[in-house]
Design an enzyme around this catalytic site. Sequence first.
Site, PDB file in Angstrom:
ATOM      1  N   SER A  22      35.140 -44.757   1.515  1.00  0.00           N
ATOM      2  CA  SER A  22      34.876 -46.164   2.075  1.00  0.00           C
ATOM      3  C   SER A  22      34.012 -45.700   3.850  1.00  0.00           C
ATOM      4  O   SER A  22      32.804 -46.554   3.929  1.00  0.00           O
ATOM      5  CB  SER A  22      36.430 -46.169   2.390  1.00  0.00           C
ATOM      6  OG  SER A  22      36.652 -47.166   1.523  1.00  0.00           O
ATOM      7  N   SER A 160      38.380 -60.654   0.695  1.00  0.00           N
ATOM      8  CA  SER A 160      37.843 -59.385  -0.231  1.00  0.00           C
ATOM      9  C   SER A 160      37.164 -58.980   1.252  1.00  0.00           C
ATOM     10  O   SER A 160      36.230 -60.080   2.257  1.00  0.00           O
ATOM     11  CB  SER A 160      36.542 -59.341  -0.610  1.00  0.00           C
ATOM     12  OG  SER A 160      36.050 -57.440  -0.513  1.00  0.00           O
ATOM     13  N   ASP A 309      44.656 -50.660  -2.538  1.00  0.00           N
ATOM     14  CA  ASP A 309      43.911 -49.559  -3.482  1.00  0.00           C
ATOM     15  C   ASP A 309      44.843 -48.466  -3.993  1.00  0.00           C
ATOM     16  O   ASP A 309      44.870 -47.529  -4.630  1.00  0.00           O
ATOM     17  CB  ASP A 309      43.413 -48.612  -2.485  1.00  0.00           C
ATOM     18  CG  ASP A 309      41.431 -49.252  -3.087  1.00  0.00           C
ATOM     19  OD1 ASP A 309      41.511 -50.056  -3.908  1.00  0.00           O
ATOM     20  OD2 ASP A 309      40.463 -48.973  -1.633  1.00  0.00           O
TER      21      ASP A 309
END
Length: 429
Positions: A22, A160, A309
């Site tokens: 990320s 998102s 996640d």
Amino acid sequence: MAEVIYRPARVSGSVQIPPSKSAAHRALLCAALTGAPCTVAPIDESADMYATLSGVRAMGCAADFAGGAVRIAPGKAPAGTAVVDCGESGSTLRFLIPVFAARGVEAAFVGHGRLPERPIGVYTALLPQHGVQVETAGGLPLRIRGKLQSGEYRLPGDVSSQFITGLLFALPLLEGDSEIVLTTPLESKGYIDLTLQVLRQFGVSVRETARGWAVPGGQAYRASACTVEGDWSQAAFFLSAAAVGGGPVALHGLRPDSVQGDRACIELWRRFGLAIRAENGVYIAENPRAGEPFRGLRGMRIDARQIPDMVPALAVTAAFAAGETVICNAARLRIKESDRLAAMEAALSAIGADIRGTADGLVIRGRPHLAGGRAEGCNDHRVVMALAAAGCDCAVTVTDAQSIRKSYPGFFRDFRAIGGNADVVDMGE
């Protein structure tokens, strides 16, 4: 195609957690926007990183791996329509669409796997309101033309966070000031915090407001050498392995002051009953009761709204924990590389776990041991890696082993380094 066979083992050893995917996506894009030579390191050579590099090159930059680093330098913008192959990377796609629009570059975005089916409607609704034409049949391929205009951008916070990050990258490049206004509560806030941190490092300022963020226009990205921190979401797989397979497992390369939301993994696995201590910047996880029924683990309720996640790894640990674990507020996992809720329900059921899916999560009743068997990896890197911890207890064959290349190509190597058994079998085409 490949399969991985996990076999029972007691794990113990050390692992260097890979750099955050990320953070790396964000740093690479910021570096490309400086218009000056920059180095970003360390970077894992995963498929998602290559996707973002493809996008950076489509912007006209030179970008290449060299010794675990990426060197980015200004180059010549391509003539005509820029074609951006985003691979299977949702971050690449959603970060780059508004950036190309802000630069007034006509671009066509393509992707593979499930990416063409993943939601993009936030942009198809929003960008035409601000000067950009969007052509799509509902997903990818998607074509944009026109130059993005400043103003008020209203969008949901629960689809998102990548849409918000994409705008945070793009809006500082516009002439006028802009504001991002959330129409629903924000989920995955840690990813936005990470975006803001990287933006500050490259000289871009954004101010949080009661409704969202105020973004001054006319800003310039400033060159900065960028060091990418370790990936807390990947650490979760090794905490799960320690919970089932004993440990001690020492995790190196993690920042205790990280803004990554997945830093919550430490507290979550402690709540399961895993002993975790920090020594000189290294986290050491150990379960001295790994030989007992239920391994001293206990079920709990987990709100996954900010940590989606981690759900696959959490689900595997829960399968061995006494009592019931309820994972909720994870509906967004149905639109990832797979329907991760359905994938984890099917995979854990196939190897003997007591698990059922709900509309937004999973309910798992732990068992002392699982029978083992064959599970579908669903071409999802996080599903394949999560099941490694189950393999510490029973033999598990998992399909689509090659999918780990998307985010963590060295996972099997690192799992073996702590004593895990992982045999990869190439099944051919």
